[in-house]
Design an enzyme around this catalytic site. Structure first.
Site, mmCIF file in Angstrom:
data_model
loop_
_atom_site.group_PDB
_atom_site.id
_atom_site.type_symbol
_atom_site.label_atom_id
_atom_site.label_comp_id
_atom_site.label_asym_id
_atom_site.label_seq_id
_atom_site.Cartn_x
_atom_site.Cartn_y
_atom_site.Cartn_z
ATOM 1 N N ASP A 1 0.866 -1.186 0.000
ATOM 2 C CA ASP A 1 0.000 0.000 0.000
ATOM 3 C C ASP A 1 0.902 1.235 0.000
ATOM 4 O O ASP A 1 1.672 1.450 0.935
ATOM 5 C CB ASP A 1 -0.879 -0.017 1.253
ATOM 6 C CG ASP A 1 -2.152 0.784 1.092
ATOM 7 O OD1 ASP A 1 -2.115 1.841 0.436
ATOM 8 O OD2 ASP A 1 -3.189 0.367 1.647
ATOM 9 N N ASP B 1 -2.870 4.694 -2.779
ATOM 10 C CA ASP B 1 -3.885 5.247 -1.884
ATOM 11 C C ASP B 1 -4.428 6.584 -2.395
ATOM 12 O O ASP B 1 -3.671 7.426 -2.884
ATOM 13 C CB ASP B 1 -3.232 5.457 -0.508
ATOM 14 C CG ASP B 1 -4.178 6.036 0.515
ATOM 15 O OD1 ASP B 1 -5.100 5.318 0.918
ATOM 16 O OD2 ASP B 1 -3.990 7.211 0.907
ATOM 17 N N GLU C 1 -6.798 3.285 -5.709
ATOM 18 C CA GLU C 1 -8.015 3.529 -4.931
ATOM 19 C C GLU C 1 -8.747 4.700 -5.573
ATOM 20 O O GLU C 1 -8.243 5.819 -5.583
ATOM 21 C CB GLU C 1 -7.687 3.871 -3.472
ATOM 22 C CG GLU C 1 -8.954 4.023 -2.646
ATOM 23 C CD GLU C 1 -8.798 4.783 -1.338
ATOM 24 O OE1 GLU C 1 -9.623 4.573 -0.443
ATOM 25 O OE2 GLU C 1 -7.865 5.603 -1.216
ATOM 26 N N HIS D 1 -11.143 -1.469 4.617
ATOM 27 C CA HIS D 1 -10.908 -0.914 5.951
ATOM 28 C C HIS D 1 -11.545 0.461 6.150
ATOM 29 O O HIS D 1 -11.367 1.060 7.206
ATOM 30 C CB HIS D 1 -9.394 -0.814 6.187
ATOM 31 C CG HIS D 1 -8.739 0.133 5.228
ATOM 32 N ND1 HIS D 1 -8.674 -0.111 3.874
ATOM 33 C CD2 HIS D 1 -8.167 1.350 5.409
ATOM 34 C CE1 HIS D 1 -8.086 0.902 3.279
ATOM 35 N NE2 HIS D 1 -7.766 1.805 4.185
ATOM 36 N N ASP D 2 -12.232 0.973 5.143
ATOM 37 C CA ASP D 2 -12.873 2.289 5.261
ATOM 38 C C ASP D 2 -14.396 2.211 5.262
ATOM 39 O O ASP D 2 -15.057 3.252 5.273
ATOM 40 C CB ASP D 2 -12.446 3.185 4.084
ATOM 41 C CG ASP D 2 -10.964 3.520 4.111
ATOM 42 O OD1 ASP D 2 -10.405 3.670 5.215
ATOM 43 O OD2 ASP D 2 -10.363 3.625 3.024
HETATM 44 C C1 GLC Z 1 -7.512 6.189 1.791
HETATM 45 C C2 GLC Z 1 -7.376 5.089 2.824
HETATM 46 C C3 GLC Z 1 -7.902 5.590 4.122
HETATM 47 C C4 GLC Z 1 -7.091 6.787 4.546
HETATM 48 C C5 GLC Z 1 -7.094 7.844 3.441
HETATM 49 C C6 GLC Z 1 -6.059 8.874 3.696
HETATM 50 O O1 GLC Z 1 -8.828 6.505 1.524
HETATM 51 O O2 GLC Z 1 -8.025 3.930 2.377
HETATM 52 O O3 GLC Z 1 -7.890 4.612 5.121
HETATM 53 O O4 GLC Z 1 -7.609 7.327 5.715
HETATM 54 O O5 GLC Z 1 -6.785 7.292 2.187
HETATM 55 O O6 GLC Z 1 -4.788 8.352 3.480
#
Ligand code: GLC
Ligand code: CA
Length: 532
Positions: free
Chosen positions: A101, A203, A266, A327-328
């Site tokens: 990641d 990310d 993402e 995880h979000d």
């Molecule tokens: C992405 C991650 C999340 C994080 C955000 C800021 O959305 O999945 O968990 O808080 O980025 O890095």
């Protein structure tokens, strides 16, 4: 296309691990790399092909690793670089790839680059971040809000300017227009590629480039009071900018310096925009993560439309992918209930496209209630009242019936679920009808039947609560029928004009049943039929 011609990430199943919560090896209550290594046999047994690890770099952990203070090391909480190398070696020995990641949009405010940058306006690293004067009335340079609530701009007393942060104020955004930033970040990618990682999950990648003129965002006409405050504006000028593709293409060039490496992005974007991230000829991201099932309301009408819209929009050269949770977002077992979570798993593992599984979803783990004194995720505090906190979906993996579900010998950083003595790997492995047994068998079926990996997808028209489709290769055809409701339903097969036999159903009690004319499903049931 024959399945042998597919690349590992097209054939494979990806499994997301939240390292803090997978397995703690040293009793400090926090999962770590040796803990992951010790559970690779389990993952091999489950039948996945790659693990994606949420961030493990040194971090003050304001956003639990998504605030990186050094891109080329491992945080001591998770172990050492040696532990990392050992994990990669052991994973590869089992034919499991490792996806890293990588957090390109922002660093931690404790990263030496930012510490330098905020020292003075003429510091050589000043332009590595996004600094701007206040407006004449002292207010921030524009109206952009943080995804985590409040203004995206934080005032720096010492140098009398604002800096921009899409997320927490401890996560200043990098200035990707600066070639030095790009070079430094590409070197960081190479550092991990050299250590043998098989790909990256990038990310928050849709935020990478911002409007150079920092124009104000327009109000969101769809906004209503119950939506989270960051939805008040449309992120027109701080996200999904076309000039981003130059940067992403450069990242792909870096990955292409090595064999067979994968870039996942993402991207919470509408389907049409998502497709742009493959690049006009597939030259950008191999896998823009597809969250459309995850965000969609769970009813047959919406799910059918989503699947077909995505399949219909997919360019010929592009490989599809599906994500149900991460995880979000709330866990499936809580969002749609335990019965439907089985149906959803069957959908994920039988659609055409690479599935990404989220750890512990194979057990049907629900969101775990976090007593207020144990809350960890600051998002719960920056957006109070919006259930924004993500702790409930990040609780420890449940391995067995021993204290803290075998996750740790110490005190876990987040609690395990109250019913862990039965909701755990060991228990479910021995239960022929458990969620884990079902997913294990589904994965085995997918691995043994190329039609389920690469076979053509076609919808079978259905109404009511049913979602039905076929997957066909030259020598094998499967029909999937999923009941997204709680009442029994029947699908007539006369139009399809085929018959067959059930090879698997979500309750694991109809294997071998002959199917012709029509097929009846109980509530919350899904079946896989092998057609004659
Ligand atoms: C992405 C991650 C999340 C994080 C955000 C800021 O959305 O999945 O968990 O808080 O980025 O890095
Ligand atoms: Ca530990």
């Amino acid at each position: 296309m024959a399945i042998d011609n597919l690349l590992w990430w097209q054939r494979g199943i990806i499994y997301q691990i939240y390292p803090r919560s997978f397995r703690d090896s040293n009793g400090d209550g926090i999962g770590d790399l040796p803990g992951i290594t010790s559970k690779l046999d389990y993952l091999g047994w489950l039948g996945i092909d790659a693990i994606w690890l949420s961030p493990i770099c040194p971090s003050p952990m304001v956003d639990f690793g998504y605030d990186v203070s050094n891109y080329t090391d491992v945080d001591p909480i998770f172990g050492t670089l040696d532990d990392f190398d050992e994990m990669v070696r052991e994973a590869h020995r089992r034919d499991i790839r490792v996806i890293f990641d990588f957090v390109p949009n922002h660093t931690s405010d404790q990263h030496p680059w930012f510490i330098e940058s905020r020292k003075s306006r003429d510091n050589p690293k000043r332009d590595w971040y996004i600094w701007h004067d206040a407006r004449p009335d002292g207010s921030p340079p524009n109206n952009w809000v943080s995804s985590f609530g409040g203004s995206g701009w934080t005032w720096d007393e010492q140098t009398q300017q604002f800096y921009f942060h899409e997320f927490f104020e401890q996560q200043p955004d990098l200035n990707w227009r600066n070639p030095e930033v790009r070079a430094a970040m590409y070197d960081a990618l190479r550092f991990w590629l050299d250590r043998g990682v098989d790909g990256f999950r990038l990310d928050a990648v849709w935020f990478l480039m911002k409007d150079e003129r920092l124009r104000d965002n327009p109000p969101n006409p769809e906004y209503s009071g119950d939506m989270s405050p960051n939805k008040k504006l449309i992120a027109a000028y701080n996200s999904d900018r076309n000039d981003m593709f130059t940067v992403l293409r450069e990242m792909r060039d870096v990955a292409n310096e090595y064999d067979d490496r994968l870039l996942i992005g993402e991207l919470y974007l509408p389907i049409d925009r998502l497709m742009a991230y493959y690049g006009p000829t597939g030259d950008i991201l191999q896998m823009p993560h597809n969250f459309h099932l995850l965000r969609q309301s769970w009813d047959a009408v919406h799910i059918r439309a989503t699947i077909d819209l995505y399949a219909g929009r997919l360019p010929d050269f592009a490989w599809p992918n599906w994500v149900l949770s991460n995880h979000d977002n709330p866990r499936m077992a809580s969002r749609i209930g335990p019965g439907q979570a089985r149906v959803a798993a069957m959908l994920l593992l039988t659609l055409r496209g690479t599935p990404t599984l989220y750890y512990a979803d194979e057990l049907g783990l629900p969101d775990v209630d976090i007593p207020s004194e144990h809350i960890q995720d600051p998002e719960e505090h920056t957006m109070p009242g919006h259930h924004a906190g993500r702790d409930p979906e990040r609780t420890p993996m449940q391995w067995d019936a021993s204290p803290h579900a075998g996750f740790t010998s110490g005190t876990p950083w987040l609690p395990v679920s109250h019913d862990y003595t039965t909701l755990n790997v060991e228990h479910q492995k021995n239960d022929p009808h458990s969620m884990l047994t079902m997913q294990h068998r589904l994965i085995a079926l997918r691995r043994s039947e190329p039609a389920l990996t690469d076979g053509l997808y076609a919808p079978v028209l259905s109404d009511g609560d049913l979602v039905a489709y076929t997957r066909e290769s030259s020598d094998r055809s499967f029909l999937m029928v999923l009941n997204l409701g709680s009442n029994s339903q029947e699908l007539s097969l006369t139009r399809l004009g085929r018959q067959g036999r059930i090879v698997l159903n979500t309750r694991l009690d109809r294997e071998g049943e002959a199917v012709s004319g029509s097929i009846a499903l109980r509530g919350d049931e899904g079946v896989v039929v092998r057609l004659d």
